[in-house]
Design a protein around this motif. Sequence first.
Motif, mmCIF file in Angstrom:
data_model
loop_
_atom_site.group_PDB
_atom_site.id
_atom_site.type_symbol
_atom_site.label_atom_id
_atom_site.label_comp_id
_atom_site.label_asym_id
_atom_site.label_seq_id
_atom_site.Cartn_x
_atom_site.Cartn_y
_atom_site.Cartn_z
ATOM 1 N N THR A 296 0.867 -1.177 0.000
ATOM 2 C CA THR A 296 0.000 0.000 0.000
ATOM 3 C C THR A 296 0.898 1.218 0.000
ATOM 4 O O THR A 296 1.774 1.354 0.856
ATOM 5 N N THR A 297 0.664 2.094 -0.960
ATOM 6 C CA THR A 297 1.359 3.379 -0.999
ATOM 7 C C THR A 297 0.359 4.459 -0.589
ATOM 8 O O THR A 297 -0.829 4.187 -0.405
ATOM 9 N N ILE A 298 0.819 5.672 -0.500
ATOM 10 C CA ILE A 298 -0.062 6.772 -0.117
ATOM 11 C C ILE A 298 -1.229 6.906 -1.098
ATOM 12 O O ILE A 298 -2.342 7.245 -0.702
ATOM 13 N N GLU A 299 -0.987 6.573 -2.353
ATOM 14 C CA GLU A 299 -2.059 6.652 -3.353
ATOM 15 C C GLU A 299 -3.156 5.625 -3.086
ATOM 16 O O GLU A 299 -4.292 5.809 -3.522
ATOM 17 N N GLY A 300 -2.844 4.568 -2.369
ATOM 18 C CA GLY A 300 -3.805 3.518 -2.105
ATOM 19 C C GLY A 300 -4.644 3.716 -0.864
ATOM 20 O O GLY A 300 -5.503 2.897 -0.546
ATOM 21 N N LEU A 301 -4.413 4.799 -0.140
ATOM 22 C CA LEU A 301 -5.160 5.042 1.100
ATOM 23 C C LEU A 301 -6.464 5.783 0.907
ATOM 24 O O LEU A 301 -7.271 5.817 1.817
ATOM 25 N N ASP A 302 -6.661 6.392 -0.221
ATOM 26 C CA ASP A 302 -7.860 7.216 -0.378
ATOM 27 C C ASP A 302 -9.124 6.409 -0.142
ATOM 28 O O ASP A 302 -9.210 5.238 -0.463
ATOM 29 N N ALA A 303 -10.060 7.053 0.465
ATOM 30 C CA ALA A 303 -11.355 6.440 0.744
ATOM 31 C C ALA A 303 -12.305 6.789 -0.399
ATOM 32 O O ALA A 303 -12.005 7.650 -1.221
ATOM 33 N N GLY B 284 -12.845 10.358 -0.693
ATOM 34 C CA GLY B 284 -11.684 11.215 -0.929
ATOM 35 C C GLY B 284 -10.517 10.787 -0.067
ATOM 36 O O GLY B 284 -9.990 9.699 -0.233
ATOM 37 N N LEU B 285 -10.132 11.622 0.877
ATOM 38 C CA LEU B 285 -8.996 11.338 1.739
ATOM 39 C C LEU B 285 -9.340 10.318 2.822
ATOM 40 O O LEU B 285 -10.483 10.231 3.260
ATOM 41 N N SER B 286 -8.336 9.583 3.267
ATOM 42 C CA SER B 286 -8.539 8.668 4.392
ATOM 43 C C SER B 286 -8.685 9.489 5.668
ATOM 44 O O SER B 286 -8.378 10.691 5.698
ATOM 45 N N ASP B 287 -9.122 8.852 6.729
ATOM 46 C CA ASP B 287 -9.289 9.585 7.987
ATOM 47 C C ASP B 287 -7.957 10.116 8.518
ATOM 48 O O ASP B 287 -7.911 11.203 9.094
ATOM 49 N N VAL B 288 -6.863 9.399 8.296
ATOM 50 C CA VAL B 288 -5.553 9.891 8.740
ATOM 51 C C VAL B 288 -5.167 11.120 7.918
ATOM 52 O O VAL B 288 -4.716 12.129 8.464
#
Length: 156
Positions: A72-79, A82-86
């Motif tokens: 998982t990279t930063i690009e894979g965190l999106d919800a 939009g953005l992930s909760d973190v």
Amino acid sequence: MRIELTVNGDLYRREVAPHATLLDVLRDDLGLTGTKWGCKTGDCGACTVLVDGEPVTSCIQLARQVEGRELTTIEGLDAESGLSDVQEAFVRTGAAQCGFCTPGMVLSIEALLRVSPSPDEAEIREALAGNLCRCTGYNKIVDAALEAAAARSARA
């Protein structure tokens, strides 16, 4: 050498040089430039990605060592929204200053929250020990981690 790995849910098969780092493959081959190139010695944490859920400095990890693993990279965190909760907590608390260390910080916090949903400040600081930031002094980053943990708790 041919490797197969899953990055952000997508399966990739690539031919890589035996000495190619995971960072090289992510940035140069797959175009995932959210993973930052900082020190190339594993000291700064800007290149942190998750390998099977664990934070790893991709600049010193050989690509062949992640054969068959889930990344998982930063690009894979999106919800979906939009953005992930973190990531949202980083925005709300002003934790991202120049932003260079932010992807590694976010992924390190994400890994922590997956195993410790309600961490205290000491746990957060320990989880961030491999990530250097020259702008914030870490206080807002810790605040963001606490806020993200609270948001997840409220949803559970």
